[in-house]
Design a protein around this motif. Sequence first.
Motif, PDB file in Angstrom:
ATOM      1  N   PRO A  62       0.844  -1.206   0.000  1.00 26.46           N
ATOM      2  CA  PRO A  62       0.000   0.000   0.000  1.00 26.46           C
ATOM      3  C   PRO A  62       0.879   1.255   0.000  1.00 26.46           C
ATOM      4  CG  PRO A  62      -0.787  -1.598   1.614  1.00 26.46           C
ATOM      5  CD  PRO A  62       0.528  -2.107   1.102  1.00 26.46           C
ATOM      6  N   PRO A  63       0.478   2.294  -0.733  1.00 30.32           N
ATOM      7  CA  PRO A  63       1.288   3.518  -0.803  1.00 30.32           C
ATOM      8  C   PRO A  63       1.555   4.086   0.587  1.00 30.32           C
ATOM      9  CG  PRO A  63      -0.523   3.602  -2.370  1.00 30.32           C
ATOM     10  CD  PRO A  63      -0.752   2.385  -1.524  1.00 30.32           C
ATOM     11  N   GLY A  64       2.814   4.353   0.868  1.00 32.86           N
ATOM     12  CA  GLY A  64       3.192   4.939   2.148  1.00 32.86           C
ATOM     13  C   GLY A  64       3.279   3.952   3.298  1.00 32.86           C
ATOM     14  N   PHE A  65       3.094   2.659   3.037  1.00 32.95           N
ATOM     15  CA  PHE A  65       3.182   1.678   4.120  1.00 32.95           C
ATOM     16  C   PHE A  65       4.605   1.675   4.671  1.00 32.95           C
ATOM     17  CE2 PHE A  65       3.974  -2.556   5.845  1.00 32.95           C
ATOM     18  CZ  PHE A  65       2.913  -2.658   6.730  1.00 32.95           C
ATOM     19  N   PRO A  66       4.760   1.728   6.008  1.00 28.77           N
ATOM     20  CA  PRO A  66       6.103   1.783   6.586  1.00 28.77           C
ATOM     21  C   PRO A  66       6.875   0.484   6.353  1.00 28.77           C
ATOM     22  CG  PRO A  66       4.442   1.591   8.320  1.00 28.77           C
ATOM     23  CD  PRO A  66       3.707   1.746   7.026  1.00 28.77           C
ATOM     24  N   GLU A  67       8.102   0.614   5.881  1.00 31.64           N
ATOM     25  CA  GLU A  67       8.942  -0.551   5.619  1.00 31.64           C
ATOM     26  C   GLU A  67      10.131  -0.543   6.579  1.00 31.64           C
ATOM     27  OE1 GLU A  67       9.564  -1.701   1.460  1.00 31.64           O
ATOM     28  OE2 GLU A  67       8.362   0.074   0.949  1.00 31.64           O
ATOM     29  N   HIS A  68      10.255  -1.609   7.344  1.00 39.17           N
ATOM     30  CA  HIS A  68      11.333  -1.745   8.334  1.00 39.17           C
ATOM     31  C   HIS A  68      12.573  -2.310   7.645  1.00 39.17           C
ATOM     32  CE1 HIS A  68      13.489  -3.003  11.913  1.00 39.17           C
ATOM     33  NE2 HIS A  68      12.628  -2.294  12.634  1.00 39.17           N
ATOM     34  N   ASP A  69      13.721  -1.668   7.846  1.00 40.37           N
ATOM     35  CA  ASP A  69      14.962  -2.051   7.156  1.00 40.37           C
ATOM     36  C   ASP A  69      15.464  -3.443   7.519  1.00 40.37           C
ATOM     37  OD1 ASP A  69      15.047   0.369   5.850  1.00 40.37           O
ATOM     38  OD2 ASP A  69      16.383   1.302   7.323  1.00 40.37           O
ATOM     39  N   GLU A  70      15.126  -3.951   8.687  1.00 46.53           N
ATOM     40  CA  GLU A  70      15.664  -5.233   9.144  1.00 46.53           C
ATOM     41  C   GLU A  70      14.828  -6.438   8.710  1.00 46.53           C
ATOM     42  OE1 GLU A  70      18.646  -5.602  10.722  1.00 46.53           O
ATOM     43  OE2 GLU A  70      18.860  -3.454  10.368  1.00 46.53           O
TER      44      GLU A  70
END
Length: 167
Positions: free
Chosen positions: A62-70
């Motif tokens: 979804p647009p703008g969904f937070p993505e965690h780097d780990e």
Amino acid sequence: MARLPLVLLLSLIFIGGLGAACTNQDDEERLAAQRLFRTYLLQSDRTAIADVRVQGLVDELPPGFPEHDELNLLGSAFSDTETRRELIVGWQTEDERADDLFSWFRSRLDTDPWRVTADPQRAGVDFITFRDADNPAFKGELRIAQEGDRAIVVLVATETLTVDDGA
């Protein structure tokens, strides 16, 4: 909100684990798993278009969904019918604890345009139910659990579609 059975979500995690262990020699098993779960998605609604990817996204987040780097992507499944689009994505990490991931996602999903609507824990799994304030047809749910040394995160994103009756 209609949801795919928990068995499918757990199976997605299994497929992801299988995919992580895959080499070129066992691509047949990987393809068989993809076909199995694609068939399962299609059986839930005969009008559905469905696809599954091991270690890949079958559709955009979804647009703008937070993505965690780990987080490491395990796989995803997608189902599209006349009335609903549903995306399921599974990730895992060995560097973050489930409690920390819950806090990270909880804070980001309560910031515009997202709104957390519930955050219960059931049977050792943290749930974050959320919606998109800009899109009332969208509902999402994160399921976060600790499994030994790794944390598993599953996103279920559902968008209800309006049906054009030709009028």
